[in-house]
Write a protein that holds these residues in place. Structure first.
Motif, short mmCIF file in Angstrom:
data_model
loop_
_atom_site.label_atom_id
_atom_site.label_comp_id
_atom_site.label_asym_id
_atom_site.label_seq_id
_atom_site.Cartn_x
_atom_site.Cartn_y
_atom_site.Cartn_z
N PRO A 96 15.84 -21.60 24.98
CA PRO A 96 15.48 -22.20 23.69
C PRO A 96 16.47 -21.91 22.57
CG PRO A 96 13.55 -21.20 24.71
CD PRO A 96 14.74 -20.80 25.55
N GLN A 97 17.20 -20.79 22.67
CA GLN A 97 18.14 -20.42 21.61
C GLN A 97 19.49 -21.11 21.74
OE1 GLN A 97 16.66 -18.27 23.69
NE2 GLN A 97 15.19 -17.10 22.45
N ASP A 98 19.76 -21.79 22.86
CA ASP A 98 21.06 -22.43 23.06
C ASP A 98 21.29 -23.51 22.00
OD1 ASP A 98 21.38 -20.82 25.24
OD2 ASP A 98 21.00 -22.39 26.74
N ARG A 99 22.52 -23.59 21.49
CA ARG A 99 22.82 -24.54 20.42
C ARG A 99 22.60 -25.98 20.87
NH1 ARG A 99 22.44 -27.24 17.01
NH2 ARG A 99 23.69 -27.68 15.16
N ASP A 100 23.03 -26.32 22.09
CA ASP A 100 22.87 -27.70 22.53
C ASP A 100 21.41 -28.06 22.79
OD1 ASP A 100 22.78 -25.98 24.70
OD2 ASP A 100 23.60 -27.46 26.10
N VAL A 101 20.58 -27.05 23.10
CA VAL A 101 19.14 -27.28 23.25
C VAL A 101 18.50 -27.52 21.89
CG1 VAL A 101 16.94 -26.21 23.91
CG2 VAL A 101 18.94 -26.01 25.42
N ARG A 102 18.84 -26.68 20.92
CA ARG A 102 18.26 -26.80 19.58
C ARG A 102 18.63 -28.13 18.93
NH1 ARG A 102 16.25 -21.84 18.10
NH2 ARG A 102 16.15 -22.41 15.92
N ASP A 103 19.77 -28.68 19.32
CA ASP A 103 20.23 -29.95 18.76
C ASP A 103 19.36 -31.12 19.22
OD1 ASP A 103 22.25 -31.30 17.15
OD2 ASP A 103 22.91 -32.23 19.02
N ARG A 104 18.56 -30.90 20.28
CA ARG A 104 17.76 -31.99 20.86
C ARG A 104 16.27 -31.81 20.67
NH1 ARG A 104 19.23 -32.18 26.92
NH2 ARG A 104 17.81 -33.97 26.85
N ILE A 105 15.86 -30.84 19.84
CA ILE A 105 14.43 -30.62 19.62
C ILE A 105 14.12 -30.72 18.12
CG2 ILE A 105 14.20 -29.15 21.65
CD1 ILE A 105 14.12 -26.74 19.80
N GLY A 106 12.85 -31.05 17.83
CA GLY A 106 12.37 -31.06 16.46
C GLY A 106 11.03 -30.38 16.41
N ALA A 107 10.72 -29.76 15.28
CA ALA A 107 9.48 -29.01 15.16
C ALA A 107 8.87 -29.20 13.79
CB ALA A 107 9.71 -27.52 15.43
N MET A 108 7.59 -29.55 13.78
CA MET A 108 6.81 -29.64 12.56
C MET A 108 5.79 -28.50 12.61
SD MET A 108 4.52 -32.87 11.28
CE MET A 108 3.53 -32.82 9.78
N LEU A 109 6.08 -27.42 11.90
CA LEU A 109 5.24 -26.24 11.95
C LEU A 109 4.20 -26.28 10.82
CD1 LEU A 109 7.95 -23.56 12.81
CD2 LEU A 109 6.51 -24.90 14.36
N GLN A 110 3.28 -25.33 10.84
CA GLN A 110 2.17 -25.37 9.90
C GLN A 110 2.62 -25.17 8.46
OE1 GLN A 110 -1.46 -23.26 10.92
NE2 GLN A 110 -0.91 -23.23 13.08
N ASP A 111 3.60 -24.32 8.24
CA ASP A 111 4.09 -24.05 6.88
C ASP A 111 5.34 -24.88 6.61
OD1 ASP A 111 2.11 -22.12 6.37
OD2 ASP A 111 3.29 -20.60 7.42
N VAL A 112 5.32 -25.65 5.53
CA VAL A 112 6.46 -26.46 5.12
C VAL A 112 7.05 -25.83 3.86
CG1 VAL A 112 7.29 -28.74 4.45
CG2 VAL A 112 5.39 -28.53 6.07
N ASN A 113 8.22 -25.22 4.01
CA ASN A 113 8.90 -24.61 2.86
C ASN A 113 9.99 -25.56 2.37
OD1 ASN A 113 7.47 -22.08 2.99
ND2 ASN A 113 8.69 -21.56 4.79
N VAL A 114 10.01 -25.83 1.08
CA VAL A 114 10.99 -26.74 0.51
C VAL A 114 11.99 -25.98 -0.35
CG1 VAL A 114 9.39 -28.68 0.54
CG2 VAL A 114 9.53 -27.24 -1.51
N ILE A 115 13.16 -26.57 -0.52
CA ILE A 115 14.22 -25.95 -1.31
C ILE A 115 14.05 -26.38 -2.76
CG2 ILE A 115 16.71 -25.73 -1.63
CD1 ILE A 115 17.01 -26.42 1.35
N GLU A 116 13.91 -25.43 -3.64
CA GLU A 116 13.69 -25.73 -5.06
C GLU A 116 14.87 -26.53 -5.62
OE1 GLU A 116 11.17 -25.21 -7.06
OE2 GLU A 116 9.93 -24.21 -5.55
N GLY A 117 14.55 -27.55 -6.39
CA GLY A 117 15.59 -28.32 -7.08
C GLY A 117 16.04 -29.56 -6.35
N LEU A 118 15.75 -29.67 -5.04
CA LEU A 118 16.19 -30.83 -4.28
C LEU A 118 15.11 -31.91 -4.25
CD1 LEU A 118 18.00 -29.38 -1.12
CD2 LEU A 118 18.96 -30.02 -3.33
#
Length: 294
Positions: free
Chosen positions: A68-90
């Motif tokens: 799961p930690q491999d870079r090429d694996v992470r490039d092909r997955i998406g995750a919508m987790l329970q907590d959505v943290n947003v970047i202030e100002g964007l």
């Protein structure tokens, strides 16, 4: 069909307590799998380990043929987790575009705004969104890399009816396109309608695995629903054989039983005060409650 996710005797301990206990599971490409269980059952921990956010105490996990930690694996997955943290100002647009640049094959920006239903909010500050809108933003971020595998952890919490319907229509379209989708939800009617496979976890252990129809049929439970008259009390139902559970909601009564004919016969013989009697084949919620109470 080739396996996309493989959990082999996976366990996870926190302070000596096993949150996940010897779970083995294989998920094939193109599957839509609902991972169900009561609060604290180990669902989120299992998802977090599969994503590589937590390391298992024991066992191994393979995702898309790699770690799961491999870079090429992470490039092909998406995750919508329970907590959505947003970047202030964007803004919403800037937030989504930033996440697109983390991936080698990102989805089109306009497409992400459309599937998340955030076109009208594109220029709003992400931090000013409502709870349901932030959930939809989380969905856009999960899809930013056009993933082959999508994890959805309680995705529709906080969404209104219209947003929820749009969300599931989008997920159905993605599933039809061959993506592998793993979701957790407390809305069992959603799991029943979208998933082709149900996996139930309780107290860290995998206790059931099959199609929605198989899960519902496996418990051999049916439901009796009726309106209790003013003379009927809960004590009058005690002692009737073949009753698995009784739920009262005001004067509405719901009985779960493997033999509804015998229960109805006993209630008629007792001349219980009841009306508007209905009998239904057990649904997914009834099967779920039966399984986790064992």
């Amino acid at each position: 069909m080739k396996p996309i996710i493989e959990l082999d005797h996976v366990s996870k301990e926190f302070k000596g307590k096993r949150a996940v206990d010897d779970v083995s599971l294989t998920i094939e490409e193109g599957s839509v799998v609902a991972l169900l269980g009561p609060n604290g059952a180990g669902k989120t921990t299992t998802v977090s380990m599969t994503l590589g956010l937590l390391q298992p105490t024991d066992g191994t996990i393979r995702l898309l043929g790699g770690k799961p930690q491999d870079r090429d694996v992470r490039d092909r997955i998406g995750a919508m987790l329970q907590d959505v943290n947003v970047i202030e100002g964007l803004t919403v647009l800037e937030t989504i575009d930033l996440f697109r640049h983390y991936y080698s094959r990102p989805l089109d920006l306009a497409k992400l705004l459309q599937v998340s239903g955030l076109e009208a909010e594109r220029n709003k500050r992400a931090s000013s969104l409502s709870g349901g809108q932030k959930r939809r933003l989380g969905f856009a971020l999960a899809l930013a890399g056009d993933p082959s595998v999508l994890f959805l952890d309680e995705p529709t919490v906080g969404m209104d009816v219209t947003a929820r319907q749009h969300f599931w229509d989008t997920v159905r379209g993605m599933a039809a396109g061959g993506r592998t989708i793993i979701l957790t939800t407390h809305y069992l009617e959603e799991a029943d309608s979208i998933a082709d496979r149900i996996v139930v976890i309780n107290k860290g252990k995998l206790i059931a695995d099959g199609t929605p129809a198989e899960i519902k049929a496996s418990t051999h439970q049916k439901t009796i629903q009726f309106t209790a008259g003013p003379d009927l009390t809960a004590e009058m139902l005690e002692g009737i054989p073949m009753i698995t559970s009784v739920t009262w909601s005001g004067r509405k009564v719901k009985i779960i039983s493997p033999n509804t004919d015998q229960v109805i016969s006993a209630m008629v013989q007792k001349q219980l005060d009841m009306k508007d009697i209905e009998i239904h084949a057990g649904g997914l919620e009834d099967a779920f409650q039966f399984l986790v109470q064992q």
